[in-house]
Scaffold this active site. Structure first.
Site, short mmCIF file in Angstrom:
data_model
loop_
_atom_site.label_atom_id
_atom_site.label_comp_id
_atom_site.label_asym_id
_atom_site.label_seq_id
_atom_site.Cartn_x
_atom_site.Cartn_y
_atom_site.Cartn_z
N ARG A 17 39.89 38.10 53.47
CA ARG A 17 38.73 37.89 52.62
C ARG A 17 37.57 38.76 53.09
O ARG A 17 37.34 38.95 54.29
CB ARG A 17 38.33 36.41 52.69
CG ARG A 17 37.17 36.00 51.77
CD ARG A 17 37.53 36.13 50.32
NE ARG A 17 36.62 35.35 49.47
CZ ARG A 17 36.48 35.55 48.17
NH1 ARG A 17 37.17 36.52 47.57
NH2 ARG A 17 35.67 34.80 47.44
N ASP A 51 30.66 35.58 44.79
CA ASP A 51 31.33 34.28 44.90
C ASP A 51 30.53 33.30 45.77
O ASP A 51 30.86 32.12 45.82
CB ASP A 51 32.74 34.46 45.49
CG ASP A 51 33.78 34.74 44.43
OD1 ASP A 51 33.44 34.66 43.23
OD2 ASP A 51 34.94 35.04 44.78
N SER A 56 36.53 31.02 47.79
CA SER A 56 37.43 31.62 46.81
C SER A 56 38.20 30.53 46.07
O SER A 56 38.33 29.40 46.55
CB SER A 56 38.40 32.55 47.51
OG SER A 56 39.41 33.00 46.63
N SER A 57 38.74 30.89 44.91
CA SER A 57 39.66 30.02 44.18
C SER A 57 41.11 30.50 44.29
O SER A 57 42.00 29.87 43.71
CB SER A 57 39.27 29.97 42.69
OG SER A 57 37.98 29.45 42.52
N THR A 65 41.18 39.27 39.93
CA THR A 65 42.32 39.16 40.83
C THR A 65 43.67 39.53 40.23
O THR A 65 43.81 39.75 39.04
CB THR A 65 42.44 37.76 41.49
OG1 THR A 65 42.79 36.81 40.50
CG2 THR A 65 41.17 37.34 42.15
N GLY A 107 42.47 34.76 37.78
CA GLY A 107 41.76 33.99 36.77
C GLY A 107 40.49 33.32 37.22
O GLY A 107 40.04 32.36 36.59
#
Length: 609
Positions: free
Chosen positions: A124, A467, A492-493, A420, A515
């Protein structure tokens, strides 16, 4: 083996690229292990919805978002490479052919299984040392408009993808690092056909045109996006990848490539960023302990914070487990109205917790001292009591109190999340990975860097710092957990997921999706469809989508009967339709080998033997 030797193995339509063509001295080829052959692949249409068959394989499988990238991973696996080897080749090709979604200028999370242990590799991005919590506030102390922040130097985090992949390769690679760059370098030098998805992404993009380098490379002199089928070469990226192939991640984080990145970020004409050469040189990829959660007959392993993916997915699924069993969760091949109601309500509750508690664990303590408190059965049973016949409605969900709270955080306001790409791979030895990779929004910060080569093309820089919460405090002055801080990794997702049989410990699935925040819903529903409803990977990925981040519910445009939306609106969901373009990839273990699925909403495919 050095990169020059590996370069000579590259093959274009069966014709070996000569040393003379490459400008390299002739070296021996006695130890050839991987010879790349550029395939005659034209990526299928990516806009709209294209039915796909699903793919059965016996020995190994690789699923990625573009056929050229999938093929690169396939050729690596056929040559005896590991799952990590294949992922490196796939990622480098995605940097070239799907630049709007991921690349070496961004970050990634990689879940890896080596036959006995599961490891979470964290690549990340990080905030620069000079970043402060007021990074995205204007002179009046108010948040910038999202796109004004994203398309700027302010949004660029220190990239981590290359350094993370190098760390994973050091532990789990079989083929030499340099060889894995041959597919991307070949395609960058010889050119590839611009896909329908890349063309339509360029056509719908405005800010990239404002970047002198990006606008000149991806658009015509008249400002038109490159046409579908246009043969695009990227000599700058080829040169950059040569350096990384030969010198490893050091070439990305020091020297001319790093200097060029810093120059572009600090030199942004409107909103310069603060990344320094020291930030680049000292970036560290991390190994983290995965979060593995028992669910039904399975053990689901996902990424820990700074990802919110696994915790939020398993909160949704765990909360639903405490509701009365449905007689018919699926009706006429589609999730029932009652199932959607429960899924959306559980999502509201999980996202309320996500917005308050989850952030970089180096900066934020988990509630009760452990992230597992958010998944305790008693806690989820209590949360499930909030789900009734009528929806709690937009903004009706409130964070719960998991564990004994020692620290109080404010709830982060909703803000956009994008982007992503996802890669799933299982190799011939049974090693598996799930890797979700990103530059955040489409085309990231809208800055194309050439690595100091002076050549056309290059790679796109991320806008990952958006983010973070733009607001560092709530109205009462309480800090928000996911606020900007120097050296911090934004929440993050991304939800790369590996699934195991609880009884045998056998790896049975790898999956994930792009997404933005909706990654969580896409992945959660795919898990239920594959593991609970018995659908194969392709069937599961074809189901329609519905999401909520706590506010209104959004349903995939054109995929629902009006009666479904009407029924859910009667329950208070404020449902409406919109495009929900997931990019799910999934591989499932079968008695014969594997069965893989690729999202019909994008251009990905699955390959294997």
């Amino acid at each position: 083996m050095d990169y020059q030797t590996a370069s000579l193995r590259r093959n274009w339509l069966g014709i070996v690229v000569s040393a003379t063509m490459l400008g390299l001295p002739l070296v021996a080829l006695a130890d050839v292990t991987f010879e790349y052959s550029a395939p005659a692949i034209e990526p299928e249409q990516a806009s709209g919805y294209t039915e796909k068959p699903g793919w059965a394989t016996e020995r190994f499988a690789v699923a990625a978002a573009n056929p050229l990238a999938t093929d690169a991973g396939y050729q690596v696996l056929r040559a005896g490479g590991s799952a990590v080897d294949a992922a490196i080749a796939v990622q480098m090709v995605l940097t070239l052919v799907e630049p709007q979604s991921s690349g070496i200028g961004g970050g990634a999370f990689l879940m890896h299984y080596d036959g006995s242990d599961v490891t979470a590799f964290d690549g990340r991005e990080t905030a620069p040392r000079a970043a402060s919590e007021s990074l995205f506030l204007n002179g009046d102390g108010e948040p910038l408009e999202f796109m004004d922040a994203a398309a700027s130097g302010l949004s660029v985090g220190v990239p981590g993808t290359v350094r993370m992949l190098e760390l994973a390769h050091d532990e789990h690679g079989k083929l030499p690092w340099a060889e894995l760059f041959a597919p991307a370098i070949t395609l960058a030098e010889e050119g590839f056909a611009v896909s329908h998805r890349l063309h339509t992404s360029l056509a719908g993009e405005e800010r990239l045109r404002d970047d002198a380098r990006g606008g000149a490379f991806y658009y015509t002199e008249d400002g038109e996006p490159l046409a579908e089928g246009h043969k695009l070469k990227n000599p700058a990226l080829a040169a950059i990848l040569r350096e990384i192939a030969e010198h490893g991640s050091k070439a990305m984080h020091t020297g001319s490539i790093a200097e060029d990145l810093v120059h572009r970020v600090q030199g942004h004409p409107d909103r310069p960023g603060a990344i320094s050469l020291e930030d680049m040189a000292t970036y560290v990829a991390l190994q983290r302990d995965p979060l593995c959660t028992d669910w039904k007959a399975y053990r689901v392993c996902g990424f820990p914070p700074p990802s919110s993916g696994h915790l939020t997915i398993m909160q949704i699924l765990g909360t639903m487990e405490h509701l009365p069993e449905l007689e018919a969760p699926v009706e006429e091949g589609q999730p029932s109205v009652e199932w959607w109601h429960r899924f959306l309500e559980a999502s509201r509750l999980a996202f309320a917790d996500r917005g308050k508690y989850i952030a970089d664990p180096d900066f934020v303590d988990p509630p009760g001292g452990s992230w597992s408190t958010m998944l305790e059965p008693d806690y989820l049973a209590l949360r499930a009591e909030s789900i009734e016949e009528q929806s709690m409605g937009p903004d009706g969900a409130r964070p719960g109190r998991p564990g004994k709270l020692e620290t109080s955080w404010a709830v982060q306001p909703n803000q956009p999340e994008y982007g992503t790409s996802h890669i799933s791979i299982i190799d011939e030895e049974g090693n598996g990975l799930a890797m979700t990779t990103t530059i955040e929004a489409a085309f990231g910060s809208r800055m194309l860097a050439d690595g100091g080569t002076g050549l056309p093309g290059g790679y796109l820089l991320n806008n990952e710092l958006t983010d973070f919460s733009f607001r560092p405090l709530d109205a009462d002055g309480t800090p928000i957990a996911n606020r900007v801080e120097a050296g911090k990794r934004p929440r993050s997702s991304m939800s790369p997921t590996l699934v195991f049989d609880r009884e045998s410990d056998e790896l049975i699935a790898s999956l994930g999706s792009p997404g933005g925040a909706a990654i969580i819903h896409y992945t959660a529903k795919a898990l239920v469809a594959m593991l609970d409803w018995g659908l194969n990977a392709q069937e599961a990925l074809e189901l329609p989508h519905a999401i909520t981040l706590g506010g209104p519910a959004f349903f995939e445009e054109g995929r629902f009967d009006a009666s479904v939306l009407e029924a859910l609106n009667e329950r208070g969901h404020e449902a409406s339709e919109r495009e929900l373009t997931s990019g799910l990839q999934a591989i499932m273990k079968t008695e014969e080998g594997f069965f893989g699925g690729a999202d019909p909403r994008r251009e990905g495919v699955v390959m294997g033997d």
